[in-house]
Design a protein around this motif. Structure first.
Motif, short mmCIF file in Angstrom:
data_model
loop_
_atom_site.label_atom_id
_atom_site.label_comp_id
_atom_site.label_asym_id
_atom_site.label_seq_id
_atom_site.Cartn_x
_atom_site.Cartn_y
_atom_site.Cartn_z
N GLY A 175 0.79 -1.22 0.00
CA GLY A 175 0.00 0.00 0.00
C GLY A 175 0.83 1.27 0.00
N ARG A 176 2.07 1.18 -0.47
CA ARG A 176 2.87 2.39 -0.53
C ARG A 176 3.24 2.67 -1.97
NH1 ARG A 176 7.51 2.52 3.80
NH2 ARG A 176 6.76 0.93 5.24
N SER A 177 3.67 3.87 -2.21
CA SER A 177 4.07 4.23 -3.56
C SER A 177 5.35 3.51 -3.90
CB SER A 177 4.25 5.73 -3.64
OG SER A 177 5.39 6.09 -2.89
N TYR A 193 2.64 6.24 -14.11
CA TYR A 193 2.09 7.57 -13.89
C TYR A 193 2.36 8.55 -15.02
CZ TYR A 193 1.82 5.58 -9.26
OH TYR A 193 1.54 4.76 -8.20
N PRO A 248 3.29 4.46 10.20
CA PRO A 248 3.14 5.80 9.64
C PRO A 248 4.45 6.58 9.66
CG PRO A 248 1.37 5.34 11.16
CD PRO A 248 2.32 4.20 11.24
N ILE A 288 6.72 6.44 6.65
CA ILE A 288 6.30 6.89 5.34
C ILE A 288 7.09 8.13 4.96
CG2 ILE A 288 4.38 8.05 4.18
CD1 ILE A 288 2.62 5.96 5.02
N HIS A 313 13.17 11.63 -0.03
CA HIS A 313 12.79 13.02 0.18
C HIS A 313 12.00 13.11 1.47
CE1 HIS A 313 9.46 11.24 -2.20
NE2 HIS A 313 8.78 11.74 -1.22
N THR A 336 9.00 14.76 3.87
CA THR A 336 7.64 15.25 3.68
C THR A 336 7.63 16.76 3.85
OG1 THR A 336 7.27 14.76 5.96
CG2 THR A 336 6.38 13.22 4.37
N GLY A 337 6.45 17.30 3.78
CA GLY A 337 6.31 18.74 3.83
C GLY A 337 6.78 19.31 5.16
N LEU A 382 3.45 11.94 -9.15
CA LEU A 382 3.57 10.66 -8.44
C LEU A 382 2.67 10.68 -7.21
CD1 LEU A 382 7.41 9.98 -8.37
CD2 LEU A 382 5.69 9.02 -9.89
N PRO A 383 2.31 9.52 -6.72
CA PRO A 383 1.59 9.49 -5.44
C PRO A 383 2.42 10.16 -4.35
CG PRO A 383 1.52 7.34 -6.48
CD PRO A 383 2.43 8.18 -7.31
N ASP A 384 3.73 10.07 -4.51
CA ASP A 384 4.60 10.67 -3.50
C ASP A 384 4.43 12.19 -3.45
OD1 ASP A 384 6.71 8.21 -2.98
OD2 ASP A 384 5.86 8.27 -5.00
N HIS A 394 1.38 12.77 -1.57
CA HIS A 394 1.70 12.47 -0.19
C HIS A 394 2.45 13.64 0.46
CE1 HIS A 394 3.98 10.53 3.04
NE2 HIS A 394 2.94 9.71 3.12
N ALA A 395 3.40 14.19 -0.27
CA ALA A 395 4.22 15.26 0.30
C ALA A 395 3.38 16.52 0.53
CB ALA A 395 5.38 15.57 -0.64
N ARG A 453 -0.10 17.16 3.84
CA ARG A 453 -0.17 17.83 5.14
C ARG A 453 -0.28 19.35 5.03
NH1 ARG A 453 2.42 16.37 10.84
NH2 ARG A 453 1.50 18.13 11.91
N PRO A 454 0.60 20.01 4.27
CA PRO A 454 0.42 21.47 4.18
C PRO A 454 -0.89 21.87 3.55
CG PRO A 454 2.21 20.71 2.74
CD PRO A 454 1.83 19.56 3.59
N VAL A 503 -3.19 9.48 6.41
CA VAL A 503 -2.34 9.34 5.22
C VAL A 503 -1.61 8.00 5.27
CG1 VAL A 503 -0.31 10.27 4.09
CG2 VAL A 503 -2.09 11.81 4.87
N ALA A 504 -1.20 7.60 6.46
CA ALA A 504 -0.48 6.32 6.58
C ALA A 504 -1.40 5.15 6.29
CB ALA A 504 0.12 6.20 7.97
N VAL A 560 -1.72 3.29 -1.38
CA VAL A 560 -1.51 3.87 -2.70
C VAL A 560 -2.03 2.88 -3.73
CG1 VAL A 560 0.23 4.65 -4.32
CG2 VAL A 560 0.49 5.12 -1.89
#
Lengths: 794, 320
Positions: free
Chosen positions: A670-672, A722, A777, A780, A785, A787-788, B274-276, B279-280, B283-284, B311-312, B316
């Motif tokens: 279930g992850r990218s 994608y 979680p 992830i 990279h 996350t935000g 991308l899904p990523d 995902h990134a 949150r913002p 989100v977790a 995907v």
């Protein structure tokens, strides 16, 4: 049970468990006469189940899979042993299932112990034994709870006690308990060893191996041995607590009940129904089981009851030496002899002397006379009975066969006059007899039909709710209710035989003796029995057995012999033979007819056979095939994937997933692709081919080349999934990247996991999606990279 | 309408230039800066929420100054009037006609400082401007020039005499970011460079409004696969279904999420999402629109933490 099995259990514990299960299963020998029929297959089956357990646990499969594999092994073994083919084909499975069903049927049909001739029960006992072992193995090894394994072992041990209502030899008890103690010791030993060092003996690791004076295991062993000894001997010392653990009641018995027989029939039921089982007659017959010990013969049916009738008792016919040859028995039949030493206990007070049906010599003293026509022995002095006397006799054993009996001619007139005479009998009885025997050409087959009518399953043996008696009214009641005990079966069959003109009478005595520890056979009050005797020309009086198999497990062999008209020269000329019905009573139930020697002459063990070992060899071959299968299937799946065509990136990704699962790593579902790749990179180890048994260091930094390849795979997959216009990567390039990743994954695990990935790839059984294995979680986002922005206030 | 690789690379290049430019005045906040640039390219508005003194205004000014465009700064106070924001029509004595005097909103980049200090009336005056990129005063409508971006800051403490932004207004911001304290080394470096002069004075624009307009056009053409759309929608749907939240993400939130993800992909030089990326940006883009349920609020679970677990938990989609 979703946990994982104990992977690192010790082999000694597995072996001790298997041995203990087998020893405990010795207790089941009471179910059959020859224990080999189930113990020998179990000798192979139990180790096989254990081996499957060892392999699956070693591969760290979930407990459910371990147990399921063991059950599968059980089924495969059952198929190989009892089916028609080593491999589970449809026909073979059906055959094995039929064998099992036959066994269940035999268990319902026969009273324990199942006679030696009946082989059908073996599958049930073997499968039941293996099932019990799987339970024991589950508790002791798979779950690692040896003490709990005591419960299934106790069940195995006590099963015969509860079902057979008889004690099990103390030797088996000691063996089982010793095995159990060894299991405990092995496990505890392993546990103590894991503690590292002993109290009071710091650093001396070698001491753990030896059983030194201060070894921590000494006390438990001493305790266990003491407890076992106490369990054995304390019951013996407590007089009121008659556990009778050590078998055998000893001569003379302990019962205080008397069995008094003056009128055989009226006394029979009272003695059968009431009270304890008291030993009455002890026989030393040189090793073979004595059966059908006769007290008296009832020759006359009055309409009210069967009576001994008028006897020709003369003072000069005393039991000192030879007695006349039995009436009607000619030289046509071969005879054997067997010597008996008979001891009557004080509990049997009878005016009739117990003796087998055919006697050639008897030494019982002048107090006893005999009736030359009937050959039963009666007291000359009513003040004297059988209590406490000893005597010897020689039994005559004629070798009857069904064909000879069927060929017998019409009985002589005087016999017919005396033994086929009937008073007024209800018409229903006569009609029923005619209906049953209609169409059978010979008297013997008619008698067979009558016997089969009573034993065929319609009738039930029951002494509780049945009115005593064997007169006309009791007879009608019995035929209507189809419930009764031996006296009613015997008298009904005799009356019905007489009603169609066949000479018949009723004998009263004992059925079968039980072997005591000392080798002596004992008839007790529960063995009291009645049976009909039928006259055949040339053979004389021949006994039959109408009492159902739930109470009397076997019938005289000849009474079950199949009379084949076509092969019988004496009947082939008879025009009526062509009209003989095709449904012979014996063909109706061929599986429940024991081919058993009537008097148990052949007591030598015929249970040993090479067949189980052949089956076992086949099972091993099958096991080897099974062991190779997962690898082959896994390779075929991989090769099929590539040959089926499609997007190389997706194929490589699926392959990478399977390899990851194979080496025992969790594939993040279930992850990218990118997040998954970041996780997989942490599993990478050095891509050297060296066989390092220790688990190597893993991580993305360990094998940068493979990480580059993995990035390429991820990029190709992202493009393919994608992008608007995917830039397809070549299959060769993708495969090269994949191979580098696979090498890195294999390099990241130990030797054992690599071996398992090769031979028992878990990807074959794991599904494609596992919601339960969702990544945490916090992980992830991954390596590549972040996350935000971190949101502190929300 | 596939976007050429070269176009996307130009987006990434310009974004990197802007980012580096801002980085020279705000040390060690690359991610925050990236998000700000992403929102700019996605034609969104940015809400910066943090305690005083961590560089909120500095970030917005630096971003504004990096782009050669019109920049206005509005200091929101309780007595600020709506007309101060939108503009006002004044009677010109000479021409004897009403003349429109544009307010603070007429600029490419509007920096609204301490937006929660303004009265609700003034705040709501922003609404139409932000959403529709136009201003209507006295029945006349003036289009705002593209690019148009509102960077608002607000101070979550010292709430006395403030008017918290209503949900409707918060929803109009594409993203909310927090600056956070600088890391130890970054703070030392800041002391060294900022103590003598204001680094903003040295900041030169690295791009202009026209180029940004072009980049926005490119970002709009970024390819988004069905699987990615499904993933974004399952994320927003999950926020509506969880018992921890009283208010989930709106459809506008889904739209903003995809636009932000597109810009994020472009900033990273990819012409597909991308899904990523989703995902990134989740949150913002989503966190400030959610309202926790009473239970979650009482157990001190922040909307951020709740969103994190959602989100977790949302898988995907594997098939394209």
């Amino acid at each position: 049970m979703t946990g994982r099995a104990h992977g690192g259990v010790s082999l000694p514990l597995v072996m001790a468990t298997a041995a203990t299960s087998w020893l405990a299963l010795l207790a089941w020998s009471g179910f059959v006469q020859t224990a080999g029929v189930y113990l020998l297959p179990l000798m192979l089956g139990i180790p096989l189940v254990s081996a499957v357990g060892v392999l699956t646990r070693w591969a760290r499969f979930p407990i459910l899979i371990v147990v399921a594999s063991q059950l599968l092994m059980l089924l495969l073994f059952a198929n190989a042993a009892y089916g028609t083919s080593l491999f589970p084909t449809g026909g073979s499975i059906t055959a094995a299932a039929q064998e099992f069903a036959n066994g269940m049927e035999a268990l319902r049909t026969y009273a324990a112990p199942i006679p030696r001739g009946v082989k059908e029960v073996a599958p049930v006992l073997v499968l039941g034994g293996m099932l019990c072992h799987i339970l024991v193995d589950l508790c002791a090894v798979t779950l690692g709870r040896v003490p709990v394994a005591g419960l299934p072992l106790l069940v195995i041990y006590t099963l015969p006690v509860s079902i057979l209502d008889r004690s099990v030899s103390w030797l088996i008890f000691v063996c089982t308990v010793t095995g159990f103690l060894i299991m405990l010791a092995v496990q505890e030993g392993g546990r103590i060893a894991r503690w590292g060092r002993q109290f009071g003996a710091p650093g001396d690791a070698d001491r753990l191996v030896s059983w030194g004076g201060r070894d921590a295991r000494r006390h438990p062993v001493a305790l266990g041995a003491t407890a076992t000894a106490l369990a054995l001997f304390v019951p013996l010392l407590i007089p009121t607590f008659n556990l009778n653990l050590i078998g055998g009641k000893g001569p003379g018995g302990s019962g205080d009940r008397e069995v008094r027989i003056t009128n055989p029939m009226t006394d029979l039921r009272r003695d059968l129904v009431q009270g304890d089982d008291v030993p009455l007659v002890l026989v030393d017959s040189r090793g073979s089981t004595p059966r059908y010990l006769r007290l008296s013969v009832l020759t006359t049916f009055t309409g009210e009851a069967w009576t001994p009738g008028n006897r020709d008792l003369r003072g000069d016919q005393t039991t000192e030496g030879k007695v006349p040859r039995p009436i009607g028995l000619t030289d046509e039949y071969e005879t054997e002899t067997r010597d008996w030493q008979v001891t009557i206990t004080d509990n049997l007070k009878s005016w009739w002397l117990p003796a087998p049906m055919y006697v050639s010599d008897i030494e019982a003293g002048p107090n006893w006379g005999y009736d030359a026509d009937i050959l039963d022995f009666y007291t000359n002095d009513k003040q004297k009975d059988t209590a406490g006397i000893n005597y010897s006799l020689t039994e005559l054993i004629p070798d009857f066969s069904g064909r000879q009996l069927a060929a017998a001619g019409t009985p002589p007139g005087d016999i017919e006059t005396r033994y086929a005479a009937l008073p007024d009998v209800p018409r229903e009885v006569t009609d029923l007899a005619k209906e049953i025997t209609e169409g059978y050409p010979t008297e013997f087959e008619k008698v067979q039909a009558l016997q089969q009518y009573f034993r065929g399953g319609q009738f039930e043996y029951n002494t509780d709710r049945v009115e005593a008696g064997n007169g006309n009214s009791a007879l009608l009641q019995f035929l209507e209710d189809k419930e009764g005990y031996c006296e009613q079966f015997a008298s009904a069959m005799a009356v019905m035989a007489r009603s169609i003109g066949i000479p018949a009478r009723v004998a009263v005595g004992f059925f079968e003796a039980t072997r005591l520890e000392s080798g002596v056979f004992e008839f007790s009050s529960k063995d009291l029995h009645a049976w009909p005797e039928i006259y055949f020309k040339g053979a004389g009086w021949v006994k039959f057995e109408p009492t159902p198999s739930t109470h009397i497990d076997l019938v005289p062999t000849y009474s079950d012999d199949l009379i084949d008209d076509a092969n019988d020269p004496s009947n082939s000329a008879d025009p009526s033979s062509s009209a003989a019905p095709t449904t012979k009573p014996t063909t109706a139930e061929p599986t429940t007819t024991p081919q058993q020697d009537e008097d148990g002459q052949k007591d030598q063990d015929d249970g040993f056979s090479v067949v189980p070992f052949l089956w076992g060899g086949g099972a091993l071959v099958l096991l080897a095939g099974l062991a190779l299968t997962p690898r082959a299937v896994r390779r075929a799946r991989s090769s099929r994937r590539w040959h089926a065509g499609g997007d190389p990136a997706e194929i490589a990704w699926a392959e990478l997933r399977d390899v990851t699962v194979d080496v025992g790593r969790a594939w993040p579902e279930g992850r990218s692709p990118r997040a998954t790749g970041a996780q997989i990179a942490t599993f990478f180890g050095p891509a050297v081919g060296a066989d390092h048994a220790v688990v190597p260091r893993t991580g993305a930094e360990v094998n940068p080349e493979a990480v580059v390849s993995l990035d390429a795979l991820v990029a190709a997959l992202e493009q393919s999934r994608y992008a608007a216009t995917p830039v397809g990567a070549g299959a060769d390039v993708v495969r090269a990247h994949l191979d580098r990743c696979i090498a890195a994954l294999r390099g990241g695990v130990g030797q054992r996991a690599r071996w398992r990935a090769e031979w028992l790839p878990p990807s074959l059984v794991s599904g494609t999606t596992r919601p339960g294995r969702r990544a945490m979680p916090s992980s992830i986002g991954g390596r590549r990279h972040r996350t935000g922005p971190v949101d502190q206030i929300s | 309408m596939a976007v050429e690789t070269g176009d996307v690379e130009s987006v990434a290049r310009v974004a990197a230039k802007v980012r580096d430019n801002i980085d020279s005045v705000i040390e060690g906040k690359t991610e925050v800066v990236t998000t700000a640039v992403t929102v700019l390219l996605a034609e969104g508005h940015l809400l910066i929420e943090d305690i005083p003194g961590v560089g909120k205004t500095m970030l917005s000014k630096a971003l504004a100054r990096s782009i050669d465009s019109t920049v206005r700064r509005i200091q929101f106070t309780p007595d600020l009037l709506p007309s101060d924001v939108t503009g006002v029509s004044i009677f010109n004595q000479e021409t004897r006609q009403f003349e429109f005097r544009p307010g603070g909103i007429f600029a490419n980049i509007v920096v609204g400082d301490e937006i929660n200090r303004a009265s609700p009336k003034t705040q709501s005056a922003l609404l139409e401007c932000m959403e529709e990129h136009q201003v209507t005063v006295d029945g006349n409508t003036w289009q705002l020039e593209s690019p148009f971006m509102v960077i608002a800051t607000q101070n979550p403490i010292e709430m006395e005499g403030t008017y918290a932004l209503p949900e409707a207004q918060r929803d109009r911001f594409m993203a909310r970011i927090s600056m956070g304290y600088p890391v130890h080394a970054a703070e030392i470096a800041m002391l060294a460079s900022h103590s003598s002069h204001n680094p903003l004075d040295d900041l030169e624009p690295v791009t202009d409004a026209g180029e940004i307009r072009k980049l926005i056009g490119i970002v709009n053409g970024i390819h988004t696969a069905d699987a990615v759309l499904r993933y974004a929608v399952s994320l927003t749907t999950a926020t509506r279904n969880t018992p921890d939240l009283n208010l989930g993400a709106s459809p506008r939130a889904s739209l903003h999420l995809i636009r932000a993800a597109k810009a994020y992909a472009a900033v990273h030089g990819r012409n597909y999402v991308l899904p990523d990326d989703v995902h990134a940006m989740a949150r913002p883009v989503l966190a400030h629109r959610l309202l926790p349920s009473v239970e979650a609020a009482m157990s001190s679970r922040s909307t951020g933490a709740i969103l994190e677990s959602i989100v977790a938990a949302v898988p995907v989609p594997t098939t394209a």
